[in-house]
Design a protein around this motif. Structure first.
Motif, short mmCIF file in Angstrom:
data_model
loop_
_atom_site.label_atom_id
_atom_site.label_comp_id
_atom_site.label_asym_id
_atom_site.label_seq_id
_atom_site.Cartn_x
_atom_site.Cartn_y
_atom_site.Cartn_z
N LYS A 9 0.83 -1.20 0.00
CA LYS A 9 0.00 0.00 0.00
C LYS A 9 0.86 1.25 0.00
O LYS A 9 0.56 2.23 -0.70
CB LYS A 9 -0.94 -0.01 1.20
CG LYS A 9 -2.03 -1.05 1.09
CD LYS A 9 -2.89 -1.11 2.33
CE LYS A 9 -3.93 -2.24 2.19
NZ LYS A 9 -4.69 -2.41 3.41
N LEU A 10 1.94 1.23 0.75
CA LEU A 10 2.85 2.38 0.79
C LEU A 10 3.48 2.62 -0.58
O LEU A 10 3.60 3.75 -1.04
CB LEU A 10 3.93 2.17 1.84
CG LEU A 10 4.92 3.30 2.04
CD1 LEU A 10 4.21 4.57 2.46
CD2 LEU A 10 5.98 2.92 3.06
N THR A 11 3.85 1.55 -1.26
CA THR A 11 4.40 1.66 -2.61
C THR A 11 3.37 2.28 -3.55
O THR A 11 3.71 3.12 -4.38
CB THR A 11 4.84 0.28 -3.12
OG1 THR A 11 5.82 -0.25 -2.23
CG2 THR A 11 5.41 0.36 -4.52
N VAL A 13 3.18 6.03 -2.80
CA VAL A 13 4.36 6.72 -3.33
C VAL A 13 4.27 6.83 -4.84
O VAL A 13 4.57 7.87 -5.43
CB VAL A 13 5.66 6.00 -2.89
CG1 VAL A 13 6.86 6.54 -3.64
CG2 VAL A 13 5.86 6.15 -1.39
N ASP A 14 3.84 5.76 -5.50
CA ASP A 14 3.67 5.79 -6.96
C ASP A 14 2.62 6.82 -7.37
O ASP A 14 2.77 7.51 -8.38
CB ASP A 14 3.29 4.42 -7.50
CG ASP A 14 4.44 3.43 -7.48
OD1 ASP A 14 5.59 3.87 -7.26
OD2 ASP A 14 4.20 2.22 -7.67
N ALA A 15 1.56 6.93 -6.59
CA ALA A 15 0.50 7.90 -6.92
C ALA A 15 1.01 9.32 -6.76
O ALA A 15 0.66 10.20 -7.54
CB ALA A 15 -0.71 7.67 -6.03
N ILE A 16 1.86 9.55 -5.77
CA ILE A 16 2.36 10.90 -5.53
C ILE A 16 3.52 11.24 -6.46
O ILE A 16 3.51 12.27 -7.14
CB ILE A 16 2.78 11.07 -4.06
CG1 ILE A 16 1.55 10.97 -3.16
CG2 ILE A 16 3.49 12.40 -3.84
CD1 ILE A 16 1.87 10.93 -1.69
N LEU A 17 4.52 10.39 -6.49
CA LEU A 17 5.74 10.70 -7.23
C LEU A 17 5.77 10.12 -8.64
O LEU A 17 6.54 10.58 -9.48
CB LEU A 17 6.96 10.17 -6.46
CG LEU A 17 7.17 10.76 -5.07
CD1 LEU A 17 8.37 10.11 -4.41
CD2 LEU A 17 7.34 12.26 -5.13
N GLY A 18 4.98 9.12 -8.89
CA GLY A 18 5.01 8.46 -10.19
C GLY A 18 5.89 7.23 -10.14
O GLY A 18 6.62 7.00 -9.18
N ASN A 19 5.81 6.44 -11.18
CA ASN A 19 6.58 5.20 -11.24
C ASN A 19 7.29 5.17 -12.59
O ASN A 19 6.66 5.14 -13.64
CB ASN A 19 5.64 4.00 -11.10
CG ASN A 19 6.38 2.69 -11.00
OD1 ASN A 19 7.48 2.55 -11.49
ND2 ASN A 19 5.75 1.72 -10.37
N SER A 20 8.61 5.17 -12.54
CA SER A 20 9.38 5.20 -13.79
C SER A 20 9.25 3.90 -14.58
O SER A 20 9.41 3.90 -15.79
CB SER A 20 10.85 5.50 -13.49
OG SER A 20 11.38 4.50 -12.65
N LEU A 21 8.98 2.79 -13.90
CA LEU A 21 8.85 1.52 -14.62
C LEU A 21 7.56 1.45 -15.43
O LEU A 21 7.56 0.98 -16.56
CB LEU A 21 8.90 0.35 -13.63
CG LEU A 21 10.23 0.16 -12.88
CD1 LEU A 21 10.10 -0.96 -11.87
CD2 LEU A 21 11.35 -0.14 -13.85
N THR A 22 6.47 1.92 -14.84
CA THR A 22 5.19 1.84 -15.55
C THR A 22 4.88 3.12 -16.31
O THR A 22 3.85 3.24 -16.94
CB THR A 22 4.04 1.58 -14.55
OG1 THR A 22 4.00 2.65 -13.60
CG2 THR A 22 4.21 0.26 -13.85
N LYS A 23 5.79 4.11 -16.22
CA LYS A 23 5.66 5.39 -16.93
C LYS A 23 4.42 6.17 -16.49
O LYS A 23 3.86 6.92 -17.26
CB LYS A 23 5.62 5.18 -18.45
CG LYS A 23 6.80 4.44 -19.01
CD LYS A 23 8.06 5.22 -18.88
CE LYS A 23 9.20 4.46 -19.57
NZ LYS A 23 10.47 4.74 -19.06
N THR A 24 3.99 5.96 -15.24
CA THR A 24 2.90 6.77 -14.72
C THR A 24 3.48 8.01 -14.09
O THR A 24 4.51 7.96 -13.43
CB THR A 24 2.07 5.99 -13.68
OG1 THR A 24 2.93 5.54 -12.63
CG2 THR A 24 1.37 4.80 -14.31
N GLY A 25 2.81 9.13 -14.32
CA GLY A 25 3.36 10.41 -13.89
C GLY A 25 3.23 10.69 -12.42
O GLY A 25 4.16 11.15 -11.79
N GLY A 26 2.10 10.41 -11.85
CA GLY A 26 1.90 10.72 -10.45
C GLY A 26 1.44 12.15 -10.25
O GLY A 26 1.38 12.96 -11.17
N PHE A 27 1.13 12.46 -9.01
CA PHE A 27 0.59 13.76 -8.64
C PHE A 27 1.60 14.88 -8.89
O PHE A 27 1.25 15.95 -9.34
CB PHE A 27 0.17 13.71 -7.17
CG PHE A 27 -0.54 14.92 -6.69
CD1 PHE A 27 -1.77 15.27 -7.20
CD2 PHE A 27 0.03 15.73 -5.72
CE1 PHE A 27 -2.43 16.39 -6.76
CE2 PHE A 27 -0.62 16.85 -5.27
CZ PHE A 27 -1.85 17.19 -5.78
#
Length: 107
Positions: free
Chosen positions: A33-35, A38-52
């Protein structure tokens, strides 16, 4: 007597082992859940999601672009107003000179 004691110790060990397993499962769930947070706020470089944070940066860039466009429009309005004012002043001056010229020619 030792047999009962051994059974009690074995029962307690199994109970402790189960509690340890449950805690590990809960920690894994919390970590997941913490991951996600963090992905929602900062984004995830692996999945190329931008985040907040990326969304905020994009919004800042768009706001800056809109501010620049508004500034250019304001500058255009000022130039247009000055141009119209100068044209009207020149037209008034030409009309004044033509009236003065007619009066001079008539005398």
């Amino acid at each position: 007597m030792e047999n009962a004691f051994e059974k009690q110790v074995e029962k307690e060990l199994k109970s402790m082992d189960q509690r340890l397993y449950d805690l590990e499962e809960k920690m894994t769930s919390i970590d997941t859940k913490l991951t996600q947070v963090v992905d929602a706020i900062l984004g995830n470089s692996l999945t190329k999601t931008g985040g907040f944070v990326t969304d905020l940066n994009e919004l800042k860039a768009k706001i800056k672009e809109l501010e620049d466009k508004i500034q250019k429009q304001e500058e255009f309005k000022k130039r247009f107003s000055w141009t119209v004012g100068i044209i009207i002043a020149i037209a008034g001056l030409i009309q004044y000179l033509s009236i003065v010229y007619k009066n001079i020619k008539a005398v």
